[in-house]
Write a protein that holds these residues in place. Sequence first.
Motif, PDB file in Angstrom:
ATOM      1  N   SER A   1       1.141  -1.698   0.073  1.00 44.55           N
ATOM      2  CA  SER A   1      -0.177   0.439  -0.345  1.00 44.55           C
ATOM      3  C   SER A   1       0.883   1.170  -0.034  1.00 44.55           C
ATOM      4  CB  SER A   1      -0.876  -0.217   1.273  1.00 44.55           C
ATOM      5  OG  SER A   1      -0.080   0.182   2.121  1.00 44.55           O
ATOM      6  N   GLY A   2       1.805   0.851   0.720  1.00 46.77           N
ATOM      7  CA  GLY A   2       2.482   2.111   0.659  1.00 46.77           C
ATOM      8  C   GLY A   2       3.494   2.560  -0.972  1.00 46.77           C
ATOM      9  N   ILE A   3       3.570   1.341  -1.204  1.00 40.14           N
ATOM     10  CA  ILE A   3       4.905   1.564  -2.669  1.00 40.14           C
ATOM     11  C   ILE A   3       3.127   2.098  -4.006  1.00 40.14           C
ATOM     12  CG2 ILE A   3       5.091   0.604  -4.850  1.00 40.14           C
ATOM     13  CD1 ILE A   3       6.564  -1.868  -3.015  1.00 40.14           C
ATOM     14  N   LEU A   4       2.558   1.808  -3.235  1.00 35.55           N
ATOM     15  CA  LEU A   4       1.253   2.132  -4.642  1.00 35.55           C
ATOM     16  C   LEU A   4       0.354   3.379  -4.118  1.00 35.55           C
ATOM     17  CD1 LEU A   4      -1.446  -0.675  -4.682  1.00 35.55           C
ATOM     18  CD2 LEU A   4      -0.374  -0.990  -6.126  1.00 35.55           C
ATOM     19  N   ARG A   5       0.654   4.020  -2.922  1.00 39.12           N
ATOM     20  CA  ARG A   5       0.888   5.452  -2.263  1.00 39.12           C
ATOM     21  C   ARG A   5       1.708   6.266  -3.526  1.00 39.12           C
ATOM     22  NH1 ARG A   5      -1.385   4.841   1.880  1.00 39.12           N
ATOM     23  NH2 ARG A   5       1.375   4.812   3.391  1.00 39.12           N
ATOM     24  N   ASP A   6       3.012   6.046  -3.281  1.00 34.77           N
ATOM     25  CA  ASP A   6       3.541   6.461  -3.842  1.00 34.77           C
ATOM     26  C   ASP A   6       3.404   7.135  -4.851  1.00 34.77           C
ATOM     27  OD1 ASP A   6       5.011   7.433  -1.170  1.00 34.77           O
ATOM     28  OD2 ASP A   6       6.637   5.999  -1.579  1.00 34.77           O
TER      29      ASP A   6
END
Length: 322
Positions: free
Chosen positions: A143-148
């Motif tokens: 989710s952190g990667i997708l948010r970035d």
Amino acid sequence: MVYYGQTSCEQDTERYLDVVKYVFSSYKKEVPLVINTMGWVKGEGLLLLIDIIRLLSPSHIVQMDVYDWKAMAPLTPEYVHLTPGLYTKGKQPAKCRQMGTSAAEDWKPSEGEGDASAPEYKLLYVHPEFPRAGAAGEARVHSGILRDMSILGYLGQLQSPDIGAVLPLHSLVPYQVPFSAVALRVIHTDVAPSNIMYAVNASWVGLCRIPEEISCQSDGPVLLTQTPVCDCLGFGIVRGVEMEKKLYHILTPVPPESLRLVNCLLLGNIAIPNCVLVGQQGVEGEIPYVTSDYNYSILGSGKLKKKKHFKRREYAFECDYT
């Protein structure tokens, strides 16, 4: 759209519910509405989910189980009806009031019970059979990667539509916004007014509209004492703060006709992706906001690190507020 300002609602569930109510109030019920709930379904997360189900009264619920986890009960209408939420009460089964009464009186509901029917919806229960479905520990990283990636895609709207080299953010012309034209609020933590500009500089902000008119006796800044639940029209980066002329320099792809409605900047716990700061091209010497001589003991300070693998880490923070 409302800018909540955090990736988890665990620290402020009450405001999260206020946001859900605010967004849902604009639903005209002319088309079907799909609600994508959170993956936080343990402890208070499950109780909050029950509150949301009661609040929104869905016609269908799709519950996706995981391969090797049986801790969560099926969210049947009966279960939601009887189970207390985080802020709402469940309906308890009727209890015998006293011994020796008639059978009819034995099952008579006490005051406050039986006055609400069970919610009516259809539960669609999906149970995947493949291994590692919903495996814990990976969702947070992904989710952190997708948010970035989502933020980078949003900032990509600042680039020219012509195919060519990608321009670094420091080469783009920002909007100049007077301090007195917008109210300011840091959502996720308390910041002393004397340090507010340090927090806002080089930050990701929600460009919002509050119904109240901005009035300031001086030339700003205008600081809100509470976090408003209001419309968010888009996002931007405060590229710099000009204290002499009292101006915010903001980069945003939001069109000018929408920017005219913006009168509030909300700063949350959403960081600009590291690659935007450490990968600036055409900068000689120290990179702005990345390398400088400052005290690493200051709360919130630290070096930016590039992630090289997906291994889950547990972080511990020591905070000194004295």
